[in-house]
Design an enzyme around this catalytic site. Structure first.
Site, PDB file in Angstrom:
ATOM      1  N   GLN A 165     -11.605  27.668  43.919  1.00 51.04           N
ATOM      2  CA  GLN A 165     -11.218  26.327  43.663  1.00 51.04           C
ATOM      3  C   GLN A 165     -10.057  26.086  44.825  1.00 51.04           C
ATOM      4  OE1 GLN A 165     -10.139  24.572  39.855  1.00 51.04           O
ATOM      5  NE2 GLN A 165      -8.210  24.676  40.639  1.00 51.04           N
ATOM      6  N   TYR A 220      -7.667  23.769  45.604  1.00 51.80           N
ATOM      7  CA  TYR A 220      -6.969  22.799  45.323  1.00 51.80           C
ATOM      8  C   TYR A 220      -5.368  22.745  45.712  1.00 51.80           C
ATOM      9  CZ  TYR A 220     -10.034  20.096  41.805  1.00 51.80           C
ATOM     10  OH  TYR A 220     -10.874  19.600  41.111  1.00 51.80           O
ATOM     11  N   SER A 275      -7.812  31.536  43.534  1.00 47.67           N
ATOM     12  CA  SER A 275      -8.169  32.552  42.661  1.00 47.67           C
ATOM     13  C   SER A 275      -9.728  33.048  43.156  1.00 47.67           C
ATOM     14  CB  SER A 275      -8.459  32.432  41.064  1.00 47.67           C
ATOM     15  OG  SER A 275      -7.369  31.843  40.699  1.00 47.67           O
ATOM     16  N   GLU A 278     -11.310  22.618  32.162  1.00 44.63           N
ATOM     17  CA  GLU A 278     -10.656  23.746  32.458  1.00 44.63           C
ATOM     18  C   GLU A 278     -10.243  24.424  31.137  1.00 44.63           C
ATOM     19  OE1 GLU A 278      -7.304  25.640  35.503  1.00 44.63           O
ATOM     20  OE2 GLU A 278      -7.134  23.495  34.822  1.00 44.63           O
ATOM     21  N   SER A 329       2.205  23.535  35.935  1.00 47.41           N
ATOM     22  CA  SER A 329       3.583  23.982  35.535  1.00 47.41           C
ATOM     23  C   SER A 329       3.820  23.423  34.216  1.00 47.41           C
ATOM     24  CB  SER A 329       4.631  23.776  36.625  1.00 47.41           C
ATOM     25  OG  SER A 329       4.829  22.354  36.449  1.00 47.41           O
ATOM     26  N   GLU A 369       6.429  21.541  33.488  1.00 39.07           N
ATOM     27  CA  GLU A 369       6.876  20.420  34.046  1.00 39.07           C
ATOM     28  C   GLU A 369       5.825  19.222  34.040  1.00 39.07           C
ATOM     29  OE1 GLU A 369       9.936  23.497  34.596  1.00 39.07           O
ATOM     30  OE2 GLU A 369       7.670  23.189  35.448  1.00 39.07           O
TER      31      GLU A 369
END
Length: 380
Positions: free
Chosen positions: A115, A117, A150, A234, A359, A361
């Site tokens: 991926q 991104y 990844s 996901e 994250s 946040e």
């Protein structure tokens, strides 16, 4: 929606266990294992469609397969990014030609994906990406850098979110492209060595890499919508399998606590029970929301729950081990600088749990804005 596994689904569990018992002994390398799974028809069972080399089963059987796979401690998957993320996205947004081209080799385990991104300046803030894709007669030329990619070192293809409209900002002007990784001199993959000593993540540099025009998904400029749709796939059934792995790790921590005598401490016992209770809560929450699209905040809530839980488990693992948790191998002549045991790896790797995959946040912002309807944060 309240989800439950039926008696028929439980009967299916026996088939799954028998197949895994028969084939796990022959699992050698990761790519070979993907092909074994593909030959058994176990890749793409959650796509909801047949005819691409997969078999479609209901949600209950998807849960059974995922849980039994984790319970059997089967090899970590190399093909999950293609199977769980790209394939559902192509089914939702791709052309029939794209589905016919890419779904069968994913289902057979012959093509692996990564991926493209996150970028150095746009990790959690995905709308800030700067990778450029310039249109040419036969496709796009891509230049830029991706990070935390990844399994890029194993992948045959990468789906890349890039800016196709010069001067565009934020969510506008982005496109979703399918890019072959075998482009020497145009794509460079650099593994990122983590403090665990492993290198699952990579930096990827694109220097004029080519993507064919027919490998644009969802239309030019619609990349943000496609990318957000992909992220919606996901989490789900895989969360339940993840929790099986968490339970196995918790059992290891309990065993260590008993072996070291730390379990005699009432504070430690309370912490262990709390971890167990919270894991059960996560499971029931996952079952409650599975298959329901009504709870828009469910993926973010789940990520907040398991990320910090897993970190606390790693911290507890070190606490029950005591000073011995900091001791490395005695054979310093080994080729690798150090090798971690399972609980040391748990502690170090889990430090990133509240960052990768979105994250904490960012998850709180999503819940605040999209679920609670609070005012959006002002952008500078």
């Amino acid at each position: 929606m309240e989800f439950g596994v039926t008696a028929e689904d439980e009967a299916f569990r026996g088939e799954v266990r028998r197949w895994l018992a028969e084939h796990l002994g022959g699992a050698r390398d990761r790519r070979g294992w993907e092909r074994t799974l593909g030959a058994g028809g176990w890749i793409g069972i959650g796509w909801g469609v047949e005819g691409y080399g997969n078999r479609a089963v209901g949600l209950g059987r998807q849960v059974v397969w995922a849980e039994e796979y984790a319970r059997a401690r089967a090899p970590a998957r190399s093909g999950h990014i293609g199977e769980k993320l790209l394939a559902p996205t192509l089914i939702a947004h791709g052309s029939e030609e794209q589905r016919n081209r890419f779904l069968p080799p994913i289902a057979s385990g012959d093509e692996l994906w990564c991926q493209g991104y996150s970028e150095p300046g746009a990790g959690s803030d995905l709308a800030g990406i700067r990778t450029q894709a310039v249109r040419e007669a036969d496709g796009y030329r891509i230049s830029g850098q991706k990070i935390w990619t990844s399994l890029a070192h194993e992948a045959d293809w990468c789906f890349v979110l890039a800016r196709t409209e010069a001067g565009s900002r934020r969510h506008r002007g982005l496109s979703f492209l399918l890019v072959p990784m075998d482009q020497p001199g145009r794509i460079e993959v650099r593994p990122i060595r983590q403090m665990t000593g492993t290198s699952e993540f990579n930096e990827v540099f694109f220097d004029g890499a080519h993507a064919r025009v027919e490998h644009l998904v969802g239309g030019e400029g619609n990349g943000w919508q496609v990318a957000m749709s992909l992220l919606g796939f996901e989490r789900g059934v895989s969360t339940l399998a993840q929790q099986v792995g968490f339970a196995q790790e918790l059992a290891q921590v309990v065993e260590a606590a008993v072996a070291t005598g730390a379990a005699d401490d009432p504070v430690v016992r309370d912490l262990l029970v709390r971890q167990w209770a919270e894991l059960r809560t996560m499971r029931w929450n996952a079952l409650r929301t599975l298959g329901s699209s009504a709870d828009r905040g469910a993926p973010s809530v789940a990520k907040l729950m398991w990320g910090r839980w897993h970190q606390r488990l790693g911290e507890l693992a070190m606490r029950v081990r005591g000073a011995g948790a900091a001791v490395g191998p005695t054979d310093w002549s080994a080729e690798t600088p150090y090798e971690l045991d399972a609980l040391q790896h748990l502690f170090l790797f889990s430090r990133a749990d509240t960052v990768y995959g979105g994250s904490d946040e960012i998850q709180r912002t999503i819940i605040a804005e999209r679920v609670l309807g609070l005012p959006r944060e002002a952008k500078g």
